[in-house]
Design an enzyme around this catalytic site. Structure first.
Site, mmCIF file in Angstrom:
data_model
loop_
_atom_site.group_PDB
_atom_site.id
_atom_site.type_symbol
_atom_site.label_atom_id
_atom_site.label_comp_id
_atom_site.label_asym_id
_atom_site.label_seq_id
_atom_site.Cartn_x
_atom_site.Cartn_y
_atom_site.Cartn_z
ATOM 1 N N LYS A 58 81.512 66.743 54.190
ATOM 2 C CA LYS A 58 80.260 67.158 54.827
ATOM 3 C C LYS A 58 79.994 66.425 56.130
ATOM 4 O O LYS A 58 79.279 66.917 56.998
ATOM 5 C CB LYS A 58 79.100 67.004 53.851
ATOM 6 C CG LYS A 58 79.241 67.965 52.687
ATOM 7 C CD LYS A 58 78.134 67.850 51.686
ATOM 8 C CE LYS A 58 78.394 68.847 50.565
ATOM 9 N NZ LYS A 58 77.284 68.914 49.639
ATOM 10 N N THR A 80 66.870 67.136 57.055
ATOM 11 C CA THR A 80 67.451 67.954 56.007
ATOM 12 C C THR A 80 66.857 67.549 54.675
ATOM 13 O O THR A 80 66.138 66.556 54.581
ATOM 14 C CB THR A 80 68.996 67.798 55.954
ATOM 15 O OG1 THR A 80 69.540 68.805 55.101
ATOM 16 C CG2 THR A 80 69.410 66.430 55.454
ATOM 17 N N SER A 83 70.244 65.453 48.055
ATOM 18 C CA SER A 83 70.222 64.381 47.062
ATOM 19 C C SER A 83 71.497 63.550 47.135
ATOM 20 O O SER A 83 71.835 62.850 46.200
ATOM 21 C CB SER A 83 70.036 64.964 45.661
ATOM 22 O OG SER A 83 71.050 65.914 45.384
ATOM 23 N N ASN A 85 75.397 63.663 49.426
ATOM 24 C CA ASN A 85 76.432 63.675 50.457
ATOM 25 C C ASN A 85 75.980 64.234 51.801
ATOM 26 O O ASN A 85 76.293 63.669 52.837
ATOM 27 C CB ASN A 85 77.650 64.468 49.979
ATOM 28 C CG ASN A 85 78.377 63.784 48.844
ATOM 29 O OD1 ASN A 85 78.208 62.600 48.609
ATOM 30 N ND2 ASN A 85 79.179 64.531 48.125
ATOM 31 N N TYR A 120 72.602 54.455 56.307
ATOM 32 C CA TYR A 120 73.125 55.084 57.523
ATOM 33 C C TYR A 120 72.021 55.302 58.556
ATOM 34 O O TYR A 120 72.245 55.926 59.584
ATOM 35 C CB TYR A 120 73.801 56.409 57.186
ATOM 36 C CG TYR A 120 75.133 56.238 56.495
ATOM 37 C CD1 TYR A 120 76.193 55.600 57.130
ATOM 38 C CD2 TYR A 120 75.321 56.705 55.210
ATOM 39 C CE1 TYR A 120 77.418 55.437 56.494
ATOM 40 C CE2 TYR A 120 76.551 56.551 54.572
ATOM 41 C CZ TYR A 120 77.591 55.920 55.210
ATOM 42 O OH TYR A 120 78.796 55.763 54.580
#
Length: 144
Positions: A58, A80, A83, A85, A120
């Site tokens: 992804k 987005t 839950s 990836n 991230y």
């Protein structure tokens, strides 16, 4: 070969995406397995995207999408609901571009997934575990 206009992607578009993400995405191995080949009756190839950044394919799509945003669009950030990836992938793609990311995550998601998305650089917005709450951006009980 059939009419390629029936497909969402073209080989040219795929090649352009590969160039856009080449400095960010890992080159992951393609593996084979003789036992799987024998069971299938043909040669199979396995693209090992678990070795990709964020651990999933992804990242390639998220990175490609974020890289295509104009500077004006990118300045607004990306969002987005996920839950796992996809949220991690979008968060990393946004971090690499230097833009904000917002990810709506159901509150019953395992803590390690919240931590990975936030790690991230995304702002994680918790919501109730329903599609309606996710699409509302955490509305209906969501909080940061």
């Amino acid at each position: 070969m059939g009419d390629s206009s029936q497909y969402a992607a073209t080989i040219e578009g795929i090649r352009e995406a590969a160039v856009r993400i080449e400095q960010h995405a890992h080159h992951t191995p393609v593996m084979t397995c003789s036992a799987a080949d024998a069971a299938a009756g043909r040669q199979l190839f396995f693209k090992c995207e678990t070795f990709q950044r964020t651990g999933a394919f992804k990242f390639r799509g998220a990175c490609n999408s974020v890289q295509q945003l104009s500077d004006e669009q990118a300045a607004k950030g990306v969002a987005t609901h996920s839950s796992g990836n996809h949220g991690q992938a979008l968060a990393l793609a946004a971090q690499l571009r230097g833009i904000p990311a917002y990810v709506v995550v159901p509150r019953d998601t395992p803590q390690c997934k919240f931590d990975a998305i936030a790690g991230y650089g995304a702002e994680v917005i918790k919501c109730e575990p329903s599609m309606e709450a996710r699409e509302a951006g955490g509305g209906g009980g969501g909080h940061r």
